[in-house]
Design a protein around this motif. Sequence first.
Motif, PDB file in Angstrom:
ATOM      1  N   ASP A  45     -14.462  11.568   6.911  1.00 13.69           N
ATOM      2  CA  ASP A  45     -13.741  10.301   6.954  1.00 13.69           C
ATOM      3  C   ASP A  45     -12.662  10.331   5.881  1.00 13.69           C
ATOM      4  OD1 ASP A  45     -14.856   9.702   4.483  1.00 13.69           O
ATOM      5  OD2 ASP A  45     -16.064   8.020   5.188  1.00 13.69           O
ATOM      6  N   LEU A  46     -11.955   9.214   5.706  1.00 11.73           N
ATOM      7  CA  LEU A  46     -10.893   9.175   4.701  1.00 11.73           C
ATOM      8  C   LEU A  46     -11.325   8.408   3.454  1.00 11.73           C
ATOM      9  CD1 LEU A  46      -7.936   8.498   7.164  1.00 11.73           C
ATOM     10  CD2 LEU A  46      -8.563  10.683   6.133  1.00 11.73           C
ATOM     11  N   THR A  47     -12.535   7.858   3.477  1.00 16.41           N
ATOM     12  CA  THR A  47     -13.017   7.075   2.337  1.00 16.41           C
ATOM     13  C   THR A  47     -13.584   7.979   1.248  1.00 16.41           C
ATOM     14  OG1 THR A  47     -13.617   5.374   3.934  1.00 16.41           O
ATOM     15  CG2 THR A  47     -14.401   5.075   1.697  1.00 16.41           C
TER      16      THR A  47
ATOM     17  N   PHE B 289       0.838  -1.199   0.000  1.00 16.88           N
ATOM     18  CA  PHE B 289       0.000   0.000   0.000  1.00 16.88           C
ATOM     19  C   PHE B 289       0.876   1.254   0.000  1.00 16.88           C
ATOM     20  CE2 PHE B 289      -2.823  -3.295   1.005  1.00 16.88           C
ATOM     21  CZ  PHE B 289      -4.117  -2.864   0.793  1.00 16.88           C
ATOM     22  N   ASP B 290       0.423   2.269  -0.740  1.00 11.91           N
ATOM     23  CA  ASP B 290       1.159   3.532  -0.831  1.00 11.91           C
ATOM     24  C   ASP B 290       0.429   4.618  -0.046  1.00 11.91           C
ATOM     25  OD1 ASP B 290       3.348   2.896  -2.327  1.00 11.91           O
ATOM     26  OD2 ASP B 290       2.418   3.352  -4.258  1.00 11.91           O
ATOM     27  N   PRO B 291       1.171   5.534   0.583  1.00 12.49           N
ATOM     28  CA  PRO B 291       0.489   6.594   1.330  1.00 12.49           C
ATOM     29  C   PRO B 291      -0.187   7.614   0.411  1.00 12.49           C
ATOM     30  CG  PRO B 291       2.871   6.888   1.441  1.00 12.49           C
ATOM     31  CD  PRO B 291       2.629   5.594   0.728  1.00 12.49           C
ATOM     32  N   LEU B 292      -1.295   8.137   0.889  1.00 13.76           N
ATOM     33  CA  LEU B 292      -1.990   9.243   0.213  1.00 13.76           C
ATOM     34  C   LEU B 292      -2.392  10.222   1.294  1.00 13.76           C
ATOM     35  CD1 LEU B 292      -3.656  10.671  -2.089  1.00 13.76           C
ATOM     36  CD2 LEU B 292      -5.559   9.173  -1.429  1.00 13.76           C
ATOM     37  N   GLU B 293      -2.111  11.493   1.077  1.00 13.43           N
ATOM     38  CA  GLU B 293      -2.587  12.491   2.030  1.00 13.43           C
ATOM     39  C   GLU B 293      -3.379  13.555   1.283  1.00 13.43           C
ATOM     40  OE1 GLU B 293       0.085  13.567   5.210  1.00 13.43           O
ATOM     41  OE2 GLU B 293      -0.854  15.536   5.345  1.00 13.43           O
ATOM     42  N   THR B 294      -4.667  13.547   1.514  1.00 17.24           N
ATOM     43  CA  THR B 294      -5.518  14.583   0.933  1.00 17.24           C
ATOM     44  C   THR B 294      -5.656  15.691   1.954  1.00 17.24           C
ATOM     45  OG1 THR B 294      -7.506  13.545   1.809  1.00 17.24           O
ATOM     46  CG2 THR B 294      -6.798  12.853  -0.379  1.00 17.24           C
ATOM     47  N   SER B 295      -6.186  16.835   1.524  1.00 15.21           N
ATOM     48  CA  SER B 295      -6.304  17.940   2.476  1.00 15.21           C
ATOM     49  C   SER B 295      -7.549  17.768   3.328  1.00 15.21           C
ATOM     50  CB  SER B 295      -6.322  19.268   1.733  1.00 15.21           C
ATOM     51  OG  SER B 295      -7.508  19.369   1.004  1.00 15.21           O
ATOM     52  N   GLY B 296      -7.615  18.529   4.400  1.00 16.17           N
ATOM     53  CA  GLY B 296      -8.757  18.441   5.308  1.00 16.17           C
ATOM     54  C   GLY B 296     -10.034  18.974   4.690  1.00 16.17           C
ATOM     55  N   VAL B 297      -9.898  19.796   3.660  1.00 14.43           N
ATOM     56  CA  VAL B 297     -11.051  20.486   3.082  1.00 14.43           C
ATOM     57  C   VAL B 297     -11.425  19.863   1.733  1.00 14.43           C
ATOM     58  CG1 VAL B 297     -11.915  22.731   2.299  1.00 14.43           C
ATOM     59  CG2 VAL B 297     -10.314  22.622   4.226  1.00 14.43           C
TER      60      VAL B 297
ATOM     61  N   TYR C 193      -2.930   3.810   1.631  1.00 13.27           N
ATOM     62  CA  TYR C 193      -3.303   4.011   3.034  1.00 13.27           C
ATOM     63  C   TYR C 193      -3.289   5.495   3.350  1.00 13.27           C
ATOM     64  CZ  TYR C 193       1.684   4.434   4.396  1.00 13.27           C
ATOM     65  OH  TYR C 193       2.992   4.815   4.535  1.00 13.27           O
ATOM     66  N   ALA C 194      -4.048   5.880   4.357  1.00 12.13           N
ATOM     67  CA  ALA C 194      -4.161   7.286   4.734  1.00 12.13           C
ATOM     68  C   ALA C 194      -4.315   7.362   6.242  1.00 12.13           C
ATOM     69  CB  ALA C 194      -5.363   7.925   4.047  1.00 12.13           C
ATOM     70  N   MET C 195      -3.699   8.371   6.825  1.00  5.09           N
ATOM     71  CA  MET C 195      -3.791   8.580   8.267  1.00  5.09           C
ATOM     72  C   MET C 195      -3.970  10.058   8.512  1.00  5.09           C
ATOM     73  SD  MET C 195      -0.502   6.323   9.253  1.00  5.09           S
ATOM     74  CE  MET C 195      -0.614   4.537   9.244  1.00  5.09           C
TER      75      MET C 195
ATOM     76  N   CYS D 130      -7.268   5.884  10.397  1.00  5.85           N
ATOM     77  CA  CYS D 130      -6.110   5.251   9.762  1.00  5.85           C
ATOM     78  C   CYS D 130      -6.668   4.152   8.869  1.00  5.85           C
ATOM     79  CB  CYS D 130      -5.212   4.713  10.864  1.00  5.85           C
ATOM     80  SG  CYS D 130      -3.920   3.664  10.271  1.00  5.85           S
ATOM     81  N   ASP D 131      -6.681   4.402   7.575  1.00 12.19           N
ATOM     82  CA  ASP D 131      -7.383   3.535   6.627  1.00 12.19           C
ATOM     83  C   ASP D 131      -6.435   2.897   5.627  1.00 12.19           C
ATOM     84  OD1 ASP D 131      -9.513   4.793   7.836  1.00 12.19           O
ATOM     85  OD2 ASP D 131     -10.622   5.119   5.967  1.00 12.19           O
ATOM     86  N   ALA D 132      -6.834   1.727   5.145  1.00 11.85           N
ATOM     87  CA  ALA D 132      -6.175   1.131   3.982  1.00 11.85           C
ATOM     88  C   ALA D 132      -7.271   0.602   3.060  1.00 11.85           C
ATOM     89  CB  ALA D 132      -5.254   0.003   4.408  1.00 11.85           C
ATOM     90  N   ASP D 133      -7.171   0.917   1.790  1.00 13.09           N
ATOM     91  CA  ASP D 133      -8.193   0.492   0.832  1.00 13.09           C
ATOM     92  C   ASP D 133      -7.544   0.030  -0.467  1.00 13.09           C
ATOM     93  OD1 ASP D 133     -11.134   1.784   1.785  1.00 13.09           O
ATOM     94  OD2 ASP D 133      -9.381   2.837   2.554  1.00 13.09           O
ATOM     95  N   THR D 134      -8.231  -0.878  -1.135  1.00 13.72           N
ATOM     96  CA  THR D 134      -7.823  -1.289  -2.473  1.00 13.72           C
ATOM     97  C   THR D 134      -8.951  -0.929  -3.433  1.00 13.72           C
ATOM     98  OG1 THR D 134      -6.566  -3.134  -1.554  1.00 13.72           O
ATOM     99  CG2 THR D 134      -7.060  -3.225  -3.896  1.00 13.72           C
ATOM    100  N   VAL D 135      -8.639  -0.100  -4.401  1.00  9.19           N
ATOM    101  CA  VAL D 135      -9.645   0.349  -5.367  1.00  9.19           C
ATOM    102  C   VAL D 135      -9.358  -0.333  -6.705  1.00  9.19           C
ATOM    103  CG1 VAL D 135     -10.611   2.335  -6.581  1.00  9.19           C
ATOM    104  CG2 VAL D 135      -9.850   2.570  -4.206  1.00  9.19           C
ATOM    105  N   GLY D 136     -10.367  -0.944  -7.280  1.00  5.11           N
ATOM    106  CA  GLY D 136     -10.195  -1.541  -8.599  1.00  5.11           C
ATOM    107  C   GLY D 136      -9.911  -3.030  -8.570  1.00  5.11           C
ATOM    108  N   ALA D 137     -10.111  -3.664  -7.434  1.00 10.55           N
ATOM    109  CA  ALA D 137      -9.905  -5.114  -7.346  1.00 10.55           C
ATOM    110  C   ALA D 137     -11.252  -5.772  -7.067  1.00 10.55           C
ATOM    111  CB  ALA D 137      -8.910  -5.444  -6.245  1.00 10.55           C
TER     112      ALA D 137
END
Lengths: 491, 491
Positions: free
Chosen positions: B88-90, B45-53, B111-113, B133-140
């Motif tokens: 949420d992070l989803t 899993f690779d980290p992703l950090e999106t903004s709070g907004v 993954y995202a935290m 603190c999430d981990a997701d697989t998209v496209g499987a």
Amino acid sequence: MAKPKKTPRPKAVTPKGFRDYFGAEVTHRNEMLAKIAEVYHRYGFDPLETSGVETVEALGKFLPDVDRPNEGVFAWEEDSDWLALRYDLTAPLARVAAQYRDTLPSPYRRYAMGPVWRNEKPGPGRFRQFYQCDADTVGAPSVAADAEICAMLSDTLEAVGIPRGDYVIRVNNRKVLDGVLETLGLTDDEDAKKEAVLRTIDKFDKVSIEEFWALLTTGRLDASGAFIKGVGLTQDQAQNIGQYMQSRCETAQETLGLLSQMIGNSDSGASGLKELREMAELLAAQGYGPDRIVIDPSVVRGLGYYTGPVFEAELTFEVTDEKGRPRNFGSVAGGGRYDDLVKRFTGQEVPATGVSIGVDRLLAALHAKGRLDTKARGPVIVTVMDKARMADYQTMVAELRQADIRAEVYLGNPKNFGNQLKYADKRESPIAVIAGGDEFDRDVVQIKDLILGAEIAKDATAEEWKDRPQQVEVPRAEMLARIRQMLDDQS
Amino acid sequence: MAKPKKTPRPKAVTPKGFRDYFGAEVTHRNEMLAKIAEVYHRYGFDPLETSGVETVEALGKFLPDVDRPNEGVFAWEEDSDWLALRYDLTAPLARVAAQYRDTLPSPYRRYAMGPVWRNEKPGPGRFRQFYQCDADTVGAPSVAADAEICAMLSDTLEAVGIPRGDYVIRVNNRKVLDGVLETLGLTDDEDAKKEAVLRTIDKFDKVSIEEFWALLTTGRLDASGAFIKGVGLTQDQAQNIGQYMQSRCETAQETLGLLSQMIGNSDSGASGLKELREMAELLAAQGYGPDRIVIDPSVVRGLGYYTGPVFEAELTFEVTDEKGRPRNFGSVAGGGRYDDLVKRFTGQEVPATGVSIGVDRLLAALHAKGRLDTKARGPVIVTVMDKARMADYQTMVAELRQADIRAEVYLGNPKNFGNQLKYADKRESPIAVIAGGDEFDRDVVQIKDLILGAEIAKDATAEEWKDRPQQVEVPRAEMLARIRQMLDDQS
């Protein structure tokens, strides 16, 4: 769940001025912050994490640039209160220092790292959410606290990978500047004029000395031909300020001597000079010489809330700007003493000093210096030749992961094998494992060296690679050992 | 800066439902997140950090509890758009998966935290900003992805310090439940009734089986004497649902067998059962047996967006609740498959599955298990006997810090020496260094063992401590060596 009404599809975009960080962008920042935290910790600073939301009342109007209105924050109403996202880490610290003043140790040394938000017009490379990383000492009146923070900043820069010689921390004192202006006849009575002078001083680095004089006196035409009004000082006053801005000498002693002439009889100036001298002595005693920390009267640090020592960390190596011209990398951190922020809450003066590191700027600097490991290694990919064998493939990755090797099974649609290799390529995988019915029958796996494969693809004569085959067949039981060896060979 | 107008002092408080985290609270969380990230990374899993907004439009109305209105978010208007803090992070992941669908690898494991915000009524221990603190697989599309996430969750719990046997991951499939309800005559045509059933099922753990039946049929009186309306099922239907909820058997095989009887001819049920069986097989093949992961039909996971496999990590050891009663620690993580979230943006179905760890719950669990090092060591304090010697004191701490020893000079007002020792106590300092004029004249320092001091203070008979003196005088040149030895003795 109620069925959603038919509405037009939402747009998949970040709001203007916000962005996403992927993969190494996230880990590089986290690694850098961890190194910084280590230095801060060694200096006795404790972490503090406040929430992103504060009352507007507690935040106050202390945006670092005084020109910005209160609209510089993201705010919303809740019942009769207004809440807002924090715009820096200093305002929340002032709130905490007041709220917990009976229980916190005093002095209180704390560090904080996290996002802050500014409701401003976004521009290229300018975002409305960004990281700050601060360390402050609250309740320490002596400039020993300021000197300590400068020393810590120096250690921090070296810890994250900026070598000595590639940075300099420039230290000044706002009271010295006040003294100089006072001697020139600009006192607090002439607030508007003094502010205009300070704003012009802030542009010193961006114009020539002649242009600087013109701005302080009668004004000048800018590059576009527009006239910029001058501040209205006399030529004499302007030249004195110009002289002050250039008063940094070879040694701290010389600089301090020159400044002592410039401040005349000003009490404020004398007090600032005494503080500056004390800082210079403390830093020299600890071995932080002019190769790391210098006295530089041209440091002004915005127009905000600073009341005494101010400092700035500048990276001195050259980078190429967007127009291909070489320029100094510039400032990555700054701070100073602000004795009035906590007083807002309690009425009592609480001395405080601190530094804020521009996390993104410092990361960009490390990038420019090639200090970030950009060759992040992707996972070993176990490809799927036979969907019915998924449990076997999963067992392979489980074995690799237990051996601390990053690995995954391809979980997309396995029909097109080319897509699996394309995926491995996109993930920068070092190795692919391939096993179909034939391999399972013979209890072997194929191991493909993707790094070598890429090298061979670039290079026409495969001859030289023949000793290190791009793909090998090994017994299933030897898969782990062979992959481990291949990864070692690659690194 | 313009002088601020005389206004009443702002209150130094966090907004309702927000809190501050100090010292070890911050470092414990960061350390735990780092351990989790290590496992996620190993799984590819690779980290992703999106903004709070985010835009309100992009967030959508996907709060995990469907009862909650859109007011569950903090939102504000900007021009004609509404912006909001992520809840949420989803939802941000769905936006990212749509926005970058042409460039991201597919499947995309990320993954995202980070903090998320909920605009709800705060309560005891319930805050409006908290970490996820999430981990997701998209496209499987395959349940191999779900199985992998369950295995990873198991590894993660053990990596942060929850030993095997103290947790269990319970797995179910929403389609199986749909099938059971269908067989009982509850179909999608009876949305309202089905929703009421699901809501009641969610309360299964909190009531007795008789109360559960009553809630599904004619209703019951609660403890306060108020009548709670029943859902209106027949006794037969209610008992069947009760039986379903208790259909977990010793082995996965038995459970699956029982379920296959309950789903009758339902296609949805058959599909869910097939998926559940596949997951059980994949997990067993990798060695994740019922000591770690079990099939449990009673797992429902809220009423939200899940479309297939659902899972939940429960800690099985007992803790004492606020009323002193023993109870199971309960759930610390959960997740499942949600195939419709990305479709909102693109119109195309994108299969996705993931897990979210309740960071604060897991930290509380580690606390309860005594797994967190609560004896954080404070810095060595160099006290100030003579203000004029500040440079010497700073030199001492510089020496200690260079040797990687956490140290600081006391920077408060040094007049009252008792205050300095009180400060050292508050900081949990292990050692104080004392040097005044006399010591400097003789080129020595006093080193005070504060840990030993505290022990002696607790213990009346100081006799037994006489071999390890509480305070020693050593030549200045031996300060570092002696402090290092003392710290070793203490640990």
